[in-house]
Design an enzyme around this catalytic site. Structure first.
Site, short mmCIF file in Angstrom:
data_model
loop_
_atom_site.label_atom_id
_atom_site.label_comp_id
_atom_site.label_asym_id
_atom_site.label_seq_id
_atom_site.Cartn_x
_atom_site.Cartn_y
_atom_site.Cartn_z
N HIS A 1 0.83 -1.20 0.00
CA HIS A 1 0.00 0.00 0.00
C HIS A 1 0.87 1.26 0.00
O HIS A 1 0.65 2.19 -0.79
CB HIS A 1 -0.92 0.01 1.23
N LYS B 1 -9.07 -9.87 7.03
CA LYS B 1 -9.47 -10.53 8.27
C LYS B 1 -9.61 -9.50 9.37
O LYS B 1 -8.78 -8.61 9.51
CB LYS B 1 -8.41 -11.57 8.66
#
Length: 276
Positions: free
Chosen positions: A97, A178
């Protein structure tokens, strides 16, 4: 269960434990029993809440989505839907990212000076209406081709502080991960048409079976788990819509349900109210 609820949910359980510990010097046996009863109660409450929202959610649909996913289709998804993905997905954790964001900003500055990094632009274009999977896969080479051995989800909270900028730059439609992400991102999901899909933890090898082909790898210099892997998948899932593009979050529902039960219990003994 830990991966499906926030740390805050467990914080009040810890506070309860400390309260009971203070009572311990007065009546050990009684307090010990209360401690055990509370732990059993909180575990059952969380489990039952999760089951009611997901497993027994009669309003939830099972959907197979083709990638790229149009924004209007993202808006139709709702918390509790079960999703299987088909098409190309990309893995990316915090280093990936940050690299995409840094490269984008550097490229933007270069454009102002008349230069352009076509490679970076092309990768960002591929993300549009696509899927980013918070995962650090285990790969191995067979006959000079990469094969995925395991690809379990990474805790998405690691990307909390960079996801908004990443969404704005790439225009992705879905995030797979998650544990969910901070609730402030719900407004970003709503504005940019993004859905968060929860992948089952502990199923890394099983999820790898859904990968048809490892198409490419980007930024391999970051290391195998941090690189961006371009993967062709078929019936990748099951994934649960945990945060939708309409401001809803399964994690908030679970927390609120547990909180309501806890406050009802507290009403029996004192006026203390719990809040997150």
């Amino acid at each position: 269960m830990v991966s499906f609820i926030s740390k805050k949910t467990y914080r009040f359980a810890s506070d309860f434990w400390n309260i009971f510990w203070l009572f311990d010097k007065y009546d050990y046996n009684k307090t010990y029993i209360i401690q055990k009863m509370f732990i059993i109660w909180i575990e059952n409450t969380i489990t039952n809440t999760w089951n009611n929202i997901i497993i027994n959610n009669n309003n939830g649909d099972t959907l197979r989505l083709e990638i790229p996913i149009l924004k209007e289709d993202v808006k139709k998804l709702k918390v509790g839907d079960v999703v299987y993905l088909n098409g190309t997905i990309y893995t990316g954790r915090d280093e990936a990212h940050l690299t995409i964001i840094e490269e984008y900003e550097k490229n933007r500055d270069s454009n102002e000076e008349g230069n352009e990094d076509d490679n970076n632009n092309e990768l960002i274009k591929r993300f549009k209406n696509g899927v980013i999977y918070h995962a650090g896969p285990i790969m191995k080479k067979e006959n000079n081709k990469w094969k995925c051995v395991a690809i379990g989800p990474t805790t998405s909270a690691r990307m909390n502080e960079v996801e908004e900028k990443f969404i704005k730059i790439t225009e992705i439609s879905a995030i797979v991960g998650k544990g969910g992400m901070k609730k402030e991102l719900l407004n970003v999901f709503k504005e940019y048409g993004v859905v968060y899909l929860a992948a089952p933890g502990g199923c890394a090898a099983l999820l790898a079976n859904s990968i048809v082909e490892v198409k490419d790898v980007h930024y391999y210099e970051l290391g195998m788990p941090e690189a961006i892997w371009e993967l062709e998948v078929k019936d990748f899932g099951p994934l649960i819509v945990a945060m939708d593009a309409n401001g809803n979050s399964i994690y908030e529902k679970v927390n609120n349900n547990v909180l309501n039960v806890l406050n009802n219990l507290m009403d029996l003994n004192c006026s203390t109210k719990w809040n997150f």
